[in-house]
Design an enzyme around this catalytic site. Structure first.
Site, PDB file in Angstrom:
ATOM      1  N   ASP A  29     105.437 104.781 131.847  1.00 47.04           N
ATOM      2  CA  ASP A  29     105.767 103.356 131.975  1.00 47.04           C
ATOM      3  C   ASP A  29     105.721 102.993 133.457  1.00 47.04           C
ATOM      4  OD1 ASP A  29     107.306 100.847 132.184  1.00 47.04           O
ATOM      5  OD2 ASP A  29     107.767 101.205 130.075  1.00 47.04           O
ATOM      6  N   ILE A  30     105.074 101.884 133.768  1.00 47.43           N
ATOM      7  CA  ILE A  30     104.889 101.489 135.170  1.00 47.43           C
ATOM      8  C   ILE A  30     106.187 100.942 135.792  1.00 47.43           C
ATOM      9  CG2 ILE A  30     104.117  99.077 134.881  1.00 47.43           C
ATOM     10  CD1 ILE A  30     102.394 101.764 137.022  1.00 47.43           C
ATOM     11  N   GLU A  88     107.759  92.830 125.024  1.00 49.45           N
ATOM     12  CA  GLU A  88     106.873  92.411 126.114  1.00 49.45           C
ATOM     13  C   GLU A  88     105.402  92.610 125.768  1.00 49.45           C
ATOM     14  OE1 GLU A  88     107.945  94.287 129.906  1.00 49.45           O
ATOM     15  OE2 GLU A  88     105.865  94.027 130.535  1.00 49.45           O
ATOM     16  N   HIS A  93     104.634 100.647 120.410  1.00 52.80           N
ATOM     17  CA  HIS A  93     104.882 101.760 121.340  1.00 52.80           C
ATOM     18  C   HIS A  93     106.305 102.276 121.200  1.00 52.80           C
ATOM     19  CE1 HIS A  93     105.651  97.951 123.454  1.00 52.80           C
ATOM     20  NE2 HIS A  93     106.630  98.581 124.090  1.00 52.80           N
ATOM     21  N   HIS A  95     109.230 104.204 123.464  1.00 55.09           N
ATOM     22  CA  HIS A  95     109.671 104.622 124.803  1.00 55.09           C
ATOM     23  C   HIS A  95     110.339 105.991 124.686  1.00 55.09           C
ATOM     24  CE1 HIS A  95     109.615 100.553 126.883  1.00 55.09           C
ATOM     25  NE2 HIS A  95     109.657 100.147 125.617  1.00 55.09           N
TER      26      HIS A  95
HETATM   27  P1  5GP Z   1     108.539  96.341 125.503  1.00 53.08           P
HETATM   28  O1  5GP Z   1     107.311  95.658 124.913  1.00 53.08           O
HETATM   29  O2  5GP Z   1     108.886  97.615 124.771  1.00 53.08           O
HETATM   30  O3  5GP Z   1     109.698  95.394 125.605  1.00 53.08           O
HETATM   31  O4  5GP Z   1     108.186  96.744 126.982  1.00 53.08           O
HETATM   32  C1  5GP Z   1     106.893  97.112 127.361  1.00 53.08           C
HETATM   33  C2  5GP Z   1     106.929  98.214 128.393  1.00 53.08           C
HETATM   34  O5  5GP Z   1     105.598  98.398 128.850  1.00 53.08           O
HETATM   35  C3  5GP Z   1     107.795  97.904 129.618  1.00 53.08           C
HETATM   36  O6  5GP Z   1     108.720  98.963 129.814  1.00 53.08           O
HETATM   37  C4  5GP Z   1     106.793  97.783 130.753  1.00 53.08           C
HETATM   38  O7  5GP Z   1     107.262  98.307 131.972  1.00 53.08           O
HETATM   39  C5  5GP Z   1     105.600  98.564 130.251  1.00 53.08           C
HETATM   40  N1  5GP Z   1     104.332  98.041 130.753  1.00 53.08           N
HETATM   41  C6  5GP Z   1     103.918  96.746 130.726  1.00 53.08           C
HETATM   42  N2  5GP Z   1     102.687  96.628 131.264  1.00 53.08           N
HETATM   43  C7  5GP Z   1     102.316  97.888 131.631  1.00 53.08           C
HETATM   44  C8  5GP Z   1     101.138  98.406 132.255  1.00 53.08           C
HETATM   45  O8  5GP Z   1     100.183  97.701 132.569  1.00 53.08           O
HETATM   46  N3  5GP Z   1     101.127  99.749 132.471  1.00 53.08           N
HETATM   47  C9  5GP Z   1     102.163 100.575 132.120  1.00 53.08           C
HETATM   48  N4  5GP Z   1     102.028 101.874 132.374  1.00 53.08           N
HETATM   49  N5  5GP Z   1     103.283 100.109 131.543  1.00 53.08           N
HETATM   50  C10 5GP Z   1     103.363  98.783 131.303  1.00 53.08           C
END
Ligand code: 5GP
Length: 131
Positions: A29-30, A88, A93, A95
């Protein structure tokens, strides 16, 4: 339009890759909550994790287990915490987050910053521990 994660799988957007097979991809995760915070995704683009077909979802758990055991081995942590949010990025996915206490998996916390070199070293370390 392809999700940002599909672009990562295709190599159009760079990522710190940890492991992949024909169906799944794991990368750092970035914006991590902890060093080694990893995302596991299916290569097929589906928004909601629980819309995945049974066999694909079951296989994703087994793939995530493999990655989690590697994280466990090389990161200093009590457990690898598992979370599914999907608020987001509309690409299913899981985590995987190395944790030592409840606070470590609080998504409202400020995220950690690492240099490219540090990210690369962490990904390589986890990747090398995959059985
Ligand atoms: P969620 O959709 O589970 O709420 O969060 C999405 C996760 O993807 C976040 O923790 C965010 O930091 C990660 N994320 C979003 N865009 C990117 C990206 O371009 N590259 C990576 N490696 N992680 C990402």
């Amino acid at each position: 339009m392809a999700t940002i994660f599909s672009k990562i799988i295709a190599g159009e957007i760079p990522s710190y890759r940890i492991h992949e097979d024909e169906r799944y991809f794991a990368f750092l995760d970035i914006n991590p909550l902890a060093e080694g915070h990893t995302l596991v995704i299916p290569k097929v683009e589906t928004d909601y994790l629980f819309d995945l077909e049974d066999d694909l979802l079951a296989g994703m758990t087994v793939f995530a287990k493999k990655v989690a055991l590697a994280i466990d081995q090389v990161m200093v942590c009590k457990r690898v915490g598992v979370a599914v949010l999907g608020l987001e990025v509309p690409h299913a996915h899981i985590h995987l987050i190395p944790i030592n206490n409840l606070h470590d998996i609080e998504f409202s916390r400020p995220k950690l910053k690492f240099s490219e070199e540090e990210f690369r070293a962490t990904a390589a370390k986890i990747s090398a521990a995959i059985q």
